[in-house]
Scaffold this active site. Structure first.
Site, PDB file in Angstrom:
ATOM      1  N   PRO A 228      -0.791  -5.185  -2.031  1.00 53.19           N
ATOM      2  CA  PRO A 228      -0.820  -6.549  -2.544  1.00 53.19           C
ATOM      3  C   PRO A 228      -1.917  -7.377  -1.885  1.00 53.19           C
ATOM      4  O   PRO A 228      -2.263  -7.159  -0.728  1.00 53.19           O
ATOM      5  CB  PRO A 228       0.561  -7.105  -2.194  1.00 53.19           C
ATOM      6  CG  PRO A 228       1.259  -6.079  -1.417  1.00 53.19           C
ATOM      7  CD  PRO A 228       0.461  -4.844  -1.393  1.00 53.19           C
ATOM      8  N   GLY A 229      -2.464  -8.297  -2.636  1.00 56.49           N
ATOM      9  CA  GLY A 229      -3.414  -9.247  -2.080  1.00 56.49           C
ATOM     10  C   GLY A 229      -4.822  -8.714  -1.936  1.00 56.49           C
ATOM     11  O   GLY A 229      -5.672  -9.357  -1.348  1.00 56.49           O
ATOM     12  N   GLY A 231      -6.848  -8.184  -4.376  1.00 51.49           N
ATOM     13  CA  GLY A 231      -7.740  -8.699  -5.412  1.00 51.49           C
ATOM     14  C   GLY A 231      -7.657  -7.967  -6.735  1.00 51.49           C
ATOM     15  O   GLY A 231      -8.604  -7.988  -7.504  1.00 51.49           O
ATOM     16  N   THR A 233      -5.584  -8.663  -9.342  1.00 48.38           N
ATOM     17  CA  THR A 233      -5.564  -9.682 -10.393  1.00 48.38           C
ATOM     18  C   THR A 233      -6.939 -10.308 -10.535  1.00 48.38           C
ATOM     19  O   THR A 233      -7.439 -10.518 -11.644  1.00 48.38           O
ATOM     20  CB  THR A 233      -4.544 -10.770 -10.037  1.00 48.38           C
ATOM     21  OG1 THR A 233      -3.337 -10.144  -9.628  1.00 48.38           O
ATOM     22  CG2 THR A 233      -4.283 -11.670 -11.208  1.00 48.38           C
ATOM     23  N   HIS A 449      -6.919   9.528  16.325  1.00 45.53           N
ATOM     24  CA  HIS A 449      -6.303  10.424  15.350  1.00 45.53           C
ATOM     25  C   HIS A 449      -7.307  10.793  14.252  1.00 45.53           C
ATOM     26  O   HIS A 449      -7.542  11.966  13.971  1.00 45.53           O
ATOM     27  CB  HIS A 449      -5.070   9.722  14.767  1.00 45.53           C
ATOM     28  CG  HIS A 449      -4.352  10.471  13.704  1.00 45.53           C
ATOM     29  ND1 HIS A 449      -3.096  10.986  13.879  1.00 45.53           N
ATOM     30  CD2 HIS A 449      -4.715  10.801  12.444  1.00 45.53           C
ATOM     31  CE1 HIS A 449      -2.709  11.581  12.782  1.00 45.53           C
ATOM     32  NE2 HIS A 449      -3.679  11.489  11.882  1.00 45.53           N
ATOM     33  N   GLU A 450      -7.911   9.770  13.660  1.00 51.18           N
ATOM     34  CA  GLU A 450      -8.842  10.037  12.561  1.00 51.18           C
ATOM     35  C   GLU A 450     -10.070  10.793  13.051  1.00 51.18           C
ATOM     36  O   GLU A 450     -10.599  11.655  12.348  1.00 51.18           O
ATOM     37  CB  GLU A 450      -9.249   8.731  11.877  1.00 51.18           C
ATOM     38  CG  GLU A 450      -8.112   8.007  11.164  1.00 51.18           C
ATOM     39  CD  GLU A 450      -7.443   8.856  10.094  1.00 51.18           C
ATOM     40  OE1 GLU A 450      -8.114   9.734   9.523  1.00 51.18           O
ATOM     41  OE2 GLU A 450      -6.232   8.668   9.855  1.00 51.18           O
ATOM     42  N   HIS A 453      -9.374  14.447  13.004  1.00 54.07           N
ATOM     43  CA  HIS A 453      -9.588  15.087  11.702  1.00 54.07           C
ATOM     44  C   HIS A 453     -11.076  15.319  11.462  1.00 54.07           C
ATOM     45  O   HIS A 453     -11.493  16.386  11.030  1.00 54.07           O
ATOM     46  CB  HIS A 453      -9.075  14.190  10.566  1.00 54.07           C
ATOM     47  CG  HIS A 453      -7.597  14.062  10.493  1.00 54.07           C
ATOM     48  ND1 HIS A 453      -6.754  15.132  10.462  1.00 54.07           N
ATOM     49  CD2 HIS A 453      -6.810  12.972  10.413  1.00 54.07           C
ATOM     50  CE1 HIS A 453      -5.512  14.701  10.379  1.00 54.07           C
ATOM     51  NE2 HIS A 453      -5.512  13.392  10.349  1.00 54.07           N
ATOM     52  N   ASP A 524       0.692  14.013   7.589  1.00 58.13           N
ATOM     53  CA  ASP A 524      -0.051  15.250   7.868  1.00 58.13           C
ATOM     54  C   ASP A 524       0.907  16.422   8.020  1.00 58.13           C
ATOM     55  O   ASP A 524       0.720  17.484   7.436  1.00 58.13           O
ATOM     56  CB  ASP A 524      -0.825  15.132   9.190  1.00 58.13           C
ATOM     57  CG  ASP A 524      -1.922  14.086   9.118  1.00 58.13           C
ATOM     58  OD1 ASP A 524      -2.274  13.698   7.999  1.00 58.13           O
ATOM     59  OD2 ASP A 524      -2.416  13.687  10.190  1.00 58.13           O
TER      60      ASP A 524
HETATM   61  P1  ADP Z   1      -3.373  -8.677  -5.975  1.00 62.01           P
HETATM   62  O1  ADP Z   1      -3.344  -8.902  -7.445  1.00 62.01           O
HETATM   63  O2  ADP Z   1      -4.083  -7.430  -5.578  1.00 62.01           O
HETATM   64  O3  ADP Z   1      -2.063  -8.806  -5.295  1.00 62.01           O
HETATM   65  P2  ADP Z   1      -4.853 -11.106  -6.061  1.00 62.01           P
HETATM   66  O4  ADP Z   1      -5.932 -10.730  -6.976  1.00 62.01           O
HETATM   67  O5  ADP Z   1      -3.747 -11.910  -6.615  1.00 62.01           O
HETATM   68  O6  ADP Z   1      -4.280  -9.835  -5.338  1.00 62.01           O
HETATM   69  O7  ADP Z   1      -5.501 -11.842  -4.822  1.00 62.01           O
HETATM   70  C1  ADP Z   1      -4.986 -13.045  -4.334  1.00 62.01           C
HETATM   71  C2  ADP Z   1      -6.093 -13.914  -3.815  1.00 62.01           C
HETATM   72  O8  ADP Z   1      -6.709 -13.317  -2.687  1.00 62.01           O
HETATM   73  C3  ADP Z   1      -7.201 -14.119  -4.801  1.00 62.01           C
HETATM   74  O9  ADP Z   1      -6.937 -15.183  -5.647  1.00 62.01           O
HETATM   75  C4  ADP Z   1      -8.401 -14.392  -3.900  1.00 62.01           C
HETATM   76  O10 ADP Z   1      -8.431 -15.747  -3.530  1.00 62.01           O
HETATM   77  C5  ADP Z   1      -8.095 -13.579  -2.681  1.00 62.01           C
HETATM   78  N1  ADP Z   1      -8.816 -12.308  -2.703  1.00 62.01           N
HETATM   79  C6  ADP Z   1      -8.255 -11.079  -2.698  1.00 62.01           C
HETATM   80  N2  ADP Z   1      -9.194 -10.117  -2.694  1.00 62.01           N
HETATM   81  C7  ADP Z   1     -10.379 -10.738  -2.717  1.00 62.01           C
HETATM   82  C8  ADP Z   1     -11.727 -10.282  -2.737  1.00 62.01           C
HETATM   83  N3  ADP Z   1     -12.038  -8.976  -2.736  1.00 62.01           N
HETATM   84  N4  ADP Z   1     -12.690 -11.213  -2.764  1.00 62.01           N
HETATM   85  C9  ADP Z   1     -12.407 -12.520  -2.772  1.00 62.01           C
HETATM   86  N5  ADP Z   1     -11.154 -13.001  -2.757  1.00 62.01           N
HETATM   87  C10 ADP Z   1     -10.142 -12.145  -2.713  1.00 62.01           C
HETATM   88 ZN    ZN Z   2      -3.812  12.292  10.052  1.00 68.82          ZN
END
Ligand code: ADP
Ligand code: ZN
Length: 645
Positions: A228-229, A231, A233, A449-450, A453, A524
């Site tokens: 999540p988070g 980017g 979306t 660890h990495e 490998h 692993d």
């Molecule tokens: P996801 O859908 O993967 O959970 P989102 O696209 O909703 O994440 O991202 C949430 C917010 O985080 C975006 O609106 C943006 O402000 C910020 N963000 C996430 N990834 C990036 C990125 N690669 N570049 C710029 N902003 C990002």
């Molecule tokens: Zn490993």
């Protein structure tokens, strides 16, 4: 920017008032239906006896609760009610409570004898108006209440214009083409690989004819996979922005309702709307809410409603022609739990990985989100990126916003370095609970660890050549290493042994150089164990059980096709095999411990290193394979390769 769909603008009759008025009318009729039009009043017992004596009464009804209704001769009503009854249907009546029925009967007999009363005396049970009401009407009210409540829930919390009759409508938000606030690839920092992959979708949406003229088929769906988070979306929106097409956005959980058929009808509605707007993009966040693998065994129950919704989604995706201009993008952080049918060709047949950003990518994300802020010269993006390992793009956006808030609270003119450091601390505080950020110790362990490998795959002849290693957490794995798998139809025993040895290199490095082992190697070990069992029980590769394959493809059979003694033998052989490779991994690491240490240090500093960096430390790989030569100079392509913890 967000516009609700047009349907919501048509004024609808407000049914709530209709229900209230109808309900009230029903109640009135129930209570007053019988005697609303009649003349009636209460009287005392002595008044009643008086009227009977005077001969006004022509009928008596005695109830079992000692109430008496005395009906008055219409002509005499004038004496009691001070008016005559208006219609013949209006019967004047007095209501009285008597002391005892016996006494009253005596009195009546006497009056009969005296000729004052000639009517009938009837005995009745008193109807229980109130409890009758409870029994008849209350359940009805109860059910209506529940029904209204559920309708509310289904229409999405009764939000703007939701209402009872919108249940089957899709809940998608539509973002129209928008020149001013358009999100483009510029707004998505890093994620070069993912951007490259979606570029093709953009090209198609821009000029579909170029593709269709050549007879090409355009993907209908793309699956964005990542935590999540990161980017996902944002990326989907950027695709819509780049191609300048409308964008439907909704979450998989919007389809899921407690009523049968609602999800499927919402899917239908969504695609109907999308077809009107084509070319366009449909973005389904958290597709796992509907797309989780369907139960294998139908008799085990399972969520039929979810399956219906999924089936409808599959049908719709098959239903529109490749060239109708609708592209469905979906996001999930677990591609492995999705139903295989969703991933089949013609549906979400491409998976695009969107991972947590590494050091450089974090710098880029910071640049994007620092743009709108008023910054003090003390702010150094480099340091900020270093301070935030394990942060997602959304976390970084959060840091920037939080820093601005902190600066504003302190009434500063610009956001300075300290504000950012405070913001990072605050957000780590929040993140730590979610167990996402690394401590320095953890970072070192993962790097060692990495590096284990990486070192082993460099020196083992048959191990897959390395492409890049990172210590950025990835799903449940700690770090990751990318290898270039060799195309091969059969695998030799030597190749399998070398692979196992390289996989065990992580745990071996932990034992040797960290001093204690961790759960980080679980993935692993699982792979190694499975592979060892496969080698011995299925591929007949052990000395004690040569050329035997105990593969049993009947998954519902609980019987092993071999004896207890063989089972023990298999177990022992597996243990021996893994131990041998583990010792081999350890001795190789000890031999190259200086290089390994350098590699780990480089990983701690840069978080991601490439084959070139390894080459600088260890020198050229003695047995460069053909695929490695092809690969040289093309290190950006990280997809299509196997990733290892
Ligand atoms: P996801 O859908 O993967 O959970 P989102 O696209 O909703 O994440 O991202 C949430 C917010 O985080 C975006 O609106 C943006 O402000 C910020 N963000 C996430 N990834 C990036 C990125 N690669 N570049 C710029 N902003 C990002
Ligand atoms: Zn490993």
């Amino acid at each position: 920017m967000a516009q609700n769909n047009k349907n919501n603008k048509i004024p609808r009759i407000n049914f709530t008032w209709f229900y209230i008025v109808a309900g009230a009318a029903l109640l009135m009729m129930y209570f007053f239906g019988d005697n609303m039009s009649s003349m009636s009043k209460e009287a005392t017992y002595s008044e009643l006896t008086q009227y009977i004596t005077k001969g006004y009464v022509n009928e008596l009804i005695v109830f079992d609760n000692n109430e008496v209704e005395a009906y008055i001769i219409p002509d005499s009503a004038i004496h009691i009610f001070e008016r005559a009854p208006q219609k013949s249907s209006e019967r004047p009546m007095l209501l009285t409570r008597i002391g005892s029925v016996d006494k009253f009967e005596e009195f009546i007999d006497q009056q009969k004898a005296e000729g004052n009363f000639a009517g009938d005396v009837r005995y009745k049970e008193k109807p229980q108006y109130w409890s009758g009401f409870l029994i008849n009407v209350l359940p009805l009210i109860f059910f209506i209440g529940i029904w209204l409540f559920l309708m509310r829930r289904m229409s999405g919390g009764g939000g703007a214009g939701g209402g009872v009759f919108n249940v089957g409508k899709s809940q998608a938000k539509l973002f129209e083409k928008d020149e001013k606030n358009r999100i483009t690839f510029k707004d998505v920092a890093g994620q070069e690989g993912a951007k490259q992959e979606v570029q093709e979708i953009v090209d198609f949406l821009r000029s579909p004819k170029r593709y269709t003229d050549l007879g090409g088929k355009i993907p209908k769906g793309a699956l964005l996979v990542g935590p999540p988070g990161t980017g996902k979306t944002l990326l989907a929106k950027a695709v819509a922005g780049e191609a300048d097409v409308p964008f439907f956005s909704l979450s998989g959980s919007d389809f899921v309702e407690m009523f049968v058929g609602v999800g499927a009808s919402r899917v239908r509605d969504l695609f109907r709307q999308a077809k009107e707007k084509a070319p366009c993009i449909i973005f389904i966040d958290e597709i796992d809410a509907v797309g989780r693998a369907r139960g294998k065994n139908p008799s085990m129950g399972g969520n039929d409603e979810r399956e219906n919704t999924l089936n409808q989604l599959l049908t719709e995706m098959d239903g529109f022609g490749t060239n109708s201009g609708i592209i469905v993008m979906a996001a999930t952080n677990r591609a492995d739990i999705l139903d295989k049918a969703l991933l089949r060709a013609g549906r979400f047949d491409r998976q695009i990985h969107v991972d947590l950003p590494d050091l450089n990518e974090r710098k880029e994300v910071f640049m994007v989100h620092l743009r709108p802020l008023k910054l003090d010269p003390s702010v150094d993006v480099d340091i900020l990126a270093r301070q935030t390992p394990g942060f997602s793009g959304a976390d970084i956006a959060n840091v920037c916003n939080e820093a601005a808030l902190i600066a504003a609270r302190k009434k500063k003119n610009a956001v300075d370095k300290q504000d950012f450091l405070d913001a990072v601390d605050r957000i780590i505080g929040g993140l730590e609970k979610k167990n996402k950020v690394m401590t320095d110790d953890e970072k070192r362990t993962i790097a060692l660890h990495e590096a284990g490998h990486a070192t082993l795959s460099w020196f083992l002849k048959h191990a897959n050549p390395l492409i890049k290693v990172t210590i950025v957490p990835r799903g449940r794995a700690l770090g990751a290493a990318w290898y270039m798998p060799e195309e091969r139809q059969i695998t030799t025993k030597e190749q399998m042994l070398d692979e196992m040895c390289a996989i065990l290199g992580g745990r071996a490095a932990e034992e040797l150089f960290v001093g204690h082992i961790s759960t980080g190697a679980m993935n692993d070990l699982e792979r190694v164990t499975k592979q060892a069992y496969a080698m011995i029980a299925y591929a007949g590769m052990s000395e004690k059980l040569p050329n035997l394959c105990y593969y049993n493809n009947n998954e519902y059979s609980f019987q092993r096709p071999y004896s207890e003694r063989t089972a023990e033998l298999i177990d022992n052989e597996v243990k021996k095999l893994i131990n041998e490779q583990y010792e081999r991994a350890k001795s190789l690491l000890i031999k190259h411990f200086e290089g390994h240490a350098q590699l780990a240090q480089l990983l701690i500093e840069r978080e991601v290193i490439f084959a070139e960096d390894v080459e600088k430390i260890f020198g050229k790989r003695p047995w460069a394979s053909r695929s490695e030569e092809i690969f040289a100079g093309n290190r950006e392509t990280t997809t299509n390769n196997t990733a290892n913890e």
